[in-house]
Design a protein around this motif. Structure first.
Motif, PDB file in Angstrom:
ATOM      1  N   LYS A   1      46.194  42.063  44.921  1.00 39.09           N
ATOM      2  CA  LYS A   1      44.902  42.960  45.157  1.00 39.09           C
ATOM      3  C   LYS A   1      45.571  44.396  45.877  1.00 39.09           C
ATOM      4  O   LYS A   1      44.746  45.293  45.603  1.00 39.09           O
ATOM      5  N   THR A   2      46.909  44.337  46.222  1.00 40.77           N
ATOM      6  CA  THR A   2      47.309  45.712  46.806  1.00 40.77           C
ATOM      7  C   THR A   2      47.429  46.526  45.462  1.00 40.77           C
ATOM      8  O   THR A   2      47.368  47.601  45.527  1.00 40.77           O
ATOM      9  N   THR A   3      48.096  45.877  44.709  1.00 39.74           N
ATOM     10  CA  THR A   3      48.326  46.734  43.244  1.00 39.74           C
ATOM     11  C   THR A   3      46.931  47.120  42.868  1.00 39.74           C
ATOM     12  O   THR A   3      47.024  48.282  42.230  1.00 39.74           O
ATOM     13  N   VAL A   4      46.008  46.221  42.725  1.00 39.38           N
ATOM     14  CA  VAL A   4      44.719  46.684  42.166  1.00 39.38           C
ATOM     15  C   VAL A   4      44.284  48.007  42.752  1.00 39.38           C
ATOM     16  O   VAL A   4      43.909  48.930  42.245  1.00 39.38           O
TER      17      VAL A   4
ATOM     18  N   GLY B   1      42.535  61.454  37.158  1.00 40.25           N
ATOM     19  CA  GLY B   1      41.165  61.774  36.580  1.00 40.25           C
ATOM     20  C   GLY B   1      40.506  60.775  35.783  1.00 40.25           C
ATOM     21  O   GLY B   1      39.406  61.231  35.107  1.00 40.25           O
ATOM     22  N   PHE B   2      40.979  59.543  35.659  1.00 41.95           N
ATOM     23  CA  PHE B   2      40.135  58.615  34.758  1.00 41.95           C
ATOM     24  C   PHE B   2      39.024  57.955  35.740  1.00 41.95           C
ATOM     25  O   PHE B   2      38.820  58.358  36.934  1.00 41.95           O
ATOM     26  N   ALA B   3      37.912  57.874  34.793  1.00 44.89           N
ATOM     27  CA  ALA B   3      36.598  57.148  35.472  1.00 44.89           C
ATOM     28  C   ALA B   3      37.013  55.599  35.776  1.00 44.89           C
ATOM     29  O   ALA B   3      36.658  54.901  34.837  1.00 44.89           O
ATOM     30  N   VAL B   4      37.340  55.465  37.035  1.00 45.57           N
ATOM     31  CA  VAL B   4      37.830  53.912  37.202  1.00 45.57           C
ATOM     32  C   VAL B   4      37.153  53.421  38.589  1.00 45.57           C
ATOM     33  O   VAL B   4      36.710  54.157  39.215  1.00 45.57           O
ATOM     34  N   GLY B   5      37.239  52.145  38.155  1.00 52.21           N
ATOM     35  CA  GLY B   5      36.559  51.430  39.391  1.00 52.21           C
ATOM     36  C   GLY B   5      37.491  50.237  39.592  1.00 52.21           C
ATOM     37  O   GLY B   5      38.264  50.008  39.037  1.00 52.21           O
ATOM     38  N   GLN B   6      37.099  49.438  40.772  1.00 54.52           N
ATOM     39  CA  GLN B   6      38.144  48.247  40.923  1.00 54.52           C
ATOM     40  C   GLN B   6      37.160  47.239  41.519  1.00 54.52           C
ATOM     41  O   GLN B   6      36.240  47.238  42.198  1.00 54.52           O
ATOM     42  N   ILE B   7      37.812  45.903  41.200  1.00 59.49           N
ATOM     43  CA  ILE B   7      37.005  44.445  41.864  1.00 59.49           C
ATOM     44  C   ILE B   7      38.240  43.750  42.218  1.00 59.49           C
ATOM     45  O   ILE B   7      39.246  43.462  41.432  1.00 59.49           O
ATOM     46  N   HIS B   8      38.179  43.180  43.409  1.00 65.28           N
ATOM     47  CA  HIS B   8      39.319  42.278  43.825  1.00 65.28           C
ATOM     48  C   HIS B   8      38.475  41.279  45.010  1.00 65.28           C
ATOM     49  O   HIS B   8      37.584  41.484  45.308  1.00 65.28           O
ATOM     50  N   GLY B   9      39.349  40.413  45.123  1.00 67.18           N
ATOM     51  CA  GLY B   9      38.762  39.246  46.327  1.00 67.18           C
ATOM     52  C   GLY B   9      38.537  39.824  47.602  1.00 67.18           C
ATOM     53  O   GLY B   9      37.732  38.963  48.145  1.00 67.18           O
ATOM     54  N   ASP B  10      38.646  40.717  47.863  1.00 63.63           N
ATOM     55  CA  ASP B  10      38.388  41.481  49.295  1.00 63.63           C
ATOM     56  C   ASP B  10      36.919  41.705  49.386  1.00 63.63           C
ATOM     57  O   ASP B  10      36.403  42.208  50.292  1.00 63.63           O
ATOM     58  N   MET B  11      36.622  42.020  48.256  1.00 66.10           N
ATOM     59  CA  MET B  11      35.174  42.829  48.173  1.00 66.10           C
ATOM     60  C   MET B  11      33.959  41.559  48.030  1.00 66.10           C
ATOM     61  O   MET B  11      34.382  40.452  47.278  1.00 66.10           O
ATOM     62  N   GLU B  12      33.034  41.819  48.529  1.00 67.10           N
ATOM     63  CA  GLU B  12      32.031  40.931  48.514  1.00 67.10           C
ATOM     64  C   GLU B  12      31.369  40.728  47.095  1.00 67.10           C
ATOM     65  O   GLU B  12      31.539  41.841  46.503  1.00 67.10           O
TER      66      GLU B  12
ATOM     67  N   ILE C   1      29.518  43.195  41.903  1.00 70.06           N
ATOM     68  CA  ILE C   1      28.565  43.239  40.791  1.00 70.06           C
ATOM     69  C   ILE C   1      28.349  44.734  40.641  1.00 70.06           C
ATOM     70  O   ILE C   1      28.194  45.299  39.563  1.00 70.06           O
ATOM     71  N   ALA C   2      28.084  45.430  41.730  1.00 67.90           N
ATOM     72  CA  ALA C   2      27.763  46.769  41.598  1.00 67.90           C
ATOM     73  C   ALA C   2      29.042  47.575  40.987  1.00 67.90           C
ATOM     74  O   ALA C   2      28.436  48.508  40.022  1.00 67.90           O
ATOM     75  N   GLU C   3      30.297  47.211  41.283  1.00 67.03           N
ATOM     76  CA  GLU C   3      31.195  47.832  40.465  1.00 67.03           C
ATOM     77  C   GLU C   3      31.046  47.618  39.128  1.00 67.03           C
ATOM     78  O   GLU C   3      31.171  48.513  38.119  1.00 67.03           O
TER      79      GLU C   3
ATOM     80  N   PRO D   1      51.237  28.919  44.788  1.00 70.68           N
ATOM     81  CA  PRO D   1      50.564  27.701  45.016  1.00 70.68           C
ATOM     82  C   PRO D   1      49.432  27.203  44.325  1.00 70.68           C
ATOM     83  O   PRO D   1      48.755  28.072  43.841  1.00 70.68           O
ATOM     84  N   ALA D   2      49.343  26.063  44.148  1.00 68.49           N
ATOM     85  CA  ALA D   2      48.031  25.680  43.352  1.00 68.49           C
ATOM     86  C   ALA D   2      46.602  26.268  43.989  1.00 68.49           C
ATOM     87  O   ALA D   2      45.808  26.528  43.232  1.00 68.49           O
ATOM     88  N   ARG D   3      46.843  26.065  45.290  1.00 70.74           N
ATOM     89  CA  ARG D   3      45.339  26.213  45.658  1.00 70.74           C
ATOM     90  C   ARG D   3      45.500  27.143  47.129  1.00 70.74           C
ATOM     91  O   ARG D   3      46.390  26.952  47.756  1.00 70.74           O
ATOM     92  N   GLN D   4      44.681  28.315  47.335  1.00 71.73           N
ATOM     93  CA  GLN D   4      45.050  28.842  48.511  1.00 71.73           C
ATOM     94  C   GLN D   4      43.726  29.124  49.147  1.00 71.73           C
ATOM     95  O   GLN D   4      42.544  29.490  48.462  1.00 71.73           O
ATOM     96  N   PRO D   5      43.703  29.292  50.502  1.00 67.92           N
ATOM     97  CA  PRO D   5      42.302  29.353  51.334  1.00 67.92           C
ATOM     98  C   PRO D   5      42.290  30.846  51.170  1.00 67.92           C
ATOM     99  O   PRO D   5      42.921  31.888  50.964  1.00 67.92           O
ATOM    100  N   LYS D   6      40.971  31.209  51.624  1.00 66.96           N
ATOM    101  CA  LYS D   6      40.372  32.578  51.670  1.00 66.96           C
ATOM    102  C   LYS D   6      39.702  32.466  53.123  1.00 66.96           C
ATOM    103  O   LYS D   6      39.140  31.636  53.587  1.00 66.96           O
ATOM    104  N   PRO D   7      39.981  33.639  53.679  1.00 67.87           N
ATOM    105  CA  PRO D   7      39.587  33.872  55.047  1.00 67.87           C
ATOM    106  C   PRO D   7      38.099  33.645  55.219  1.00 67.87           C
ATOM    107  O   PRO D   7      37.412  33.279  56.154  1.00 67.87           O
ATOM    108  N   LYS D   8      37.373  34.279  54.215  1.00 68.41           N
ATOM    109  CA  LYS D   8      35.678  34.624  54.352  1.00 68.41           C
ATOM    110  C   LYS D   8      35.173  34.055  53.277  1.00 68.41           C
ATOM    111  O   LYS D   8      35.633  34.207  52.088  1.00 68.41           O
ATOM    112  N   HIS D   9      34.071  33.609  53.226  1.00 66.28           N
ATOM    113  CA  HIS D   9      33.193  33.291  52.109  1.00 66.28           C
ATOM    114  C   HIS D   9      33.595  32.618  51.274  1.00 66.28           C
ATOM    115  O   HIS D   9      33.024  32.578  50.070  1.00 66.28           O
ATOM    116  N   GLY D  10      34.563  31.544  51.413  1.00 67.27           N
ATOM    117  CA  GLY D  10      34.583  30.555  50.357  1.00 67.27           C
ATOM    118  C   GLY D  10      34.985  30.812  48.897  1.00 67.27           C
ATOM    119  O   GLY D  10      35.367  29.947  48.294  1.00 67.27           O
TER     120      GLY D  10
END
Ligand code: ADP
Ligand code: MG
Length: 450
Positions: free
Chosen positions: A252-255, A266-277, A282-284, A391-400
């Motif tokens: 996500k740092t690269t994102v 100048g690109f019309a660009v947006g981003q979505i990554h795991g830190d966003m709710e 969805i808005a993006e 790793p096969a699975r990793q935890p997320k700090p927030k919201h599952g």
């Protein structure tokens, strides 16, 4: 298929709506009705396909009727790690917000006293790791006689961690008359045996792994030095026939960095990554759908389940660590019979990952000379990092939600010396020269979450 078709209560549908999910994932669609009918169930689907909600949602409605008694949890969910247990608890909080269910989390690293106090009051849902549960159990602090619903989640991971004997012990102390659900990404023989022993006439629902790529997708690999990736990416985005693209990066740092850099260009660009709710994602995504942006930079986590028609390009800025992810990513283009282009930027270090992908898809991906100028120089040997397996699975700090871009690999990768980055030459974008990609998208473009 919508959540409303699955037989869930109105309160639950409201909570699901609040969370931003619009459609059940395939495993949810198949599992939820069976669980609501109190069937035993074996659910097999790869990581990241939404197995948690496949059992949490129907459980909330099942437990919505009835009351808890002191020290006797009404349901038990076993998770291999405390992070996963915490994620499941987050899910209960999120979806159960219009229900009055009580929950206790029994995991290592949390004060035992508090956990016991919660249990003594009586809980509807007990979420536990096997070790901690056995510990409390042997001290007589907990009774499982009233526990009529058992979930064995991440069963293959439990196996890897040596928890099967504990699970057998725990399962044998639950009432015989109960509902048992088992979820796993794979079904090796020991898990099949476990299911045969502790589930009664289970319904098996399975979501096949995607193994082949769509023939409507023109796949290409551009071999490139890592310090030239951004230049090559810009060339791709400015090439003829380009209309819009989802660009995938592994971290996500690269994102974030790519998003900033492309925006500056100048690109019309947006981003979505795991830190966003989810609502922000969805808005993006809606901006992409509505043609307000033509480039969406995404991580695998955030991109899961995105269904967009009319995406001309998928660009893998990084070769994905898991070959399955490659199929998943490129499948964002070439949808609904349309043609699409999937371009993967690969450095020398990616050779092994590319070989894995080609093994999975059973085809050799053509290398193009499009980036000849960017490939002539070889990478200095000392830049080669050791490949860090994800790793096969990793935890997320927030919201599952699962965070695959966040854990070990990212840290490990960041620990190595930063590659020599050439200063970026930022050109101003001239829409008139861009082959019309900045214009309106065809009317068949539609976006939804699936
Ligand atoms: P699994 O247990 O199968 O590995 P998870 O249950 O952890 O997967 O879910 C993976 C991700 O998918 C999470 O970020 C979760 O929030 C998201 N997710 C789950 N169900 C849906 C849905 N119906 N629509 C969109 N995203 C979903
Ligand atoms: Mg899971």
């Amino acid at each position: 298929m919508s959540f409303a078709d699955l037989g869930l209560s109105d309160e639950l549908l409201r909570a699901i709506g609040d969370s931003g999910y619009t459609e059940p994932t395939p495993i949810q669609e198949k599992a939820i009705p069976a669980v609501l009918m109190n069937k035993d169930l074996v659910g097999i689907a790869q990581t990241g396909t939404g197995k948690t909600a496949a059992f949490v949602l129907p459980m909330i409605d099942i437990l919505g009727h009835g009351r808890s008694r002191a020290r006797m949890p009404r349901s038990l969910i076993l998770e291999p790690t405390r992070e996963l247990a915490a994620q499941v608890a987050d899910n209960f909080e999120k979806y159960g917000k219009y229900h009055k269910l009580s929950m206790a989390l029994l995991i290592g690293g949390v004060q035992m006293g508090d956990q016991v106090k919660a249990l003594e009051k009586g809980v509807d849902v007990l979420i536990a790791t096997p070790g901690r549960l056995m510990d409390l159990f042997s001290r007589g602090k907990i009774m499982l006689n009233d526990c009529n619903l058992l979930v064995i989640d991440e069963a293959d991971r439990m196996l890897d961690m040596g928890f099967i004997p504990d699970i057998e012990e725990i399962a044998s102390r639950l009432p015989k008359q109960r509902q048992t659900l088992l979820f796993s990404a794979t079904m090796p023989p020991p898990i099949q045996k476990l299911a045969a022993k502790f589930l009664t006439d289970p319904k098996t629902v399975e979501v096949a792994r995607p193994a082949t790529a769509n023939i409507n997708i023109d796949q290409q690999i551009i071999e490139v030095r890592s310090d030239k990736k951004r230049d090559v990416l810009r060339d791709v985005l400015r090439a003829e026939g380009f209309k819009n693209a989802i660009i995938f990066a592994n971290r996500k740092t690269t994102v974030r960095d790519l998003y900033t850099s492309l925006k500056r260009s100048g690109f019309a660009v947006g981003q979505i990554h795991g830190d966003m709710e989810q609502p922000a994602r969805i808005a993006e995504f809606d901006r992409f759908k509505n043609d307000e942006i033509t480039v969406l930079v995404a991580s695998d986590v955030a991109a899961r389940g995105l269904d967009v028609k009319g995406v001309s390009h998928v660009v893998n800025f990084d070769v994905p660590w898991q070959p399955d992810d490659y199929i998943h990513r490129i499948g964002r283009t070439g949808r609904a019979g349309a043609k699409g282009t999937a371009i993967t930027l690969a450095t020398r270090e990616d050779a092994e990952a590319v070989a894995q992908i080609e093994k999975l898809t059973g085809m050799k991906i053509p290398r193009t000379g499009q980036a000849a100028s960017a490939t002539e120089a070889v990478e200095p040997a000392e830049e080669k990092p050791a490949r860090v397996p994800r790793p096969a699975r990793q935890p997320k700090p927030k919201h599952g939600s699962r965070e695959r871009e966040q854990p070990q690999p990212e840290r490990a990768a960041e620990a190595r010396p930063a590659p020599v980055q050439q200063p970026l030459v930022e050109r101003e974008l001239e829409p008139a020269d861009e082959g019309g990609w900045n214009g309106p998208l065809p009317s068949f473009l539609s976006v939804g979450l699936s």
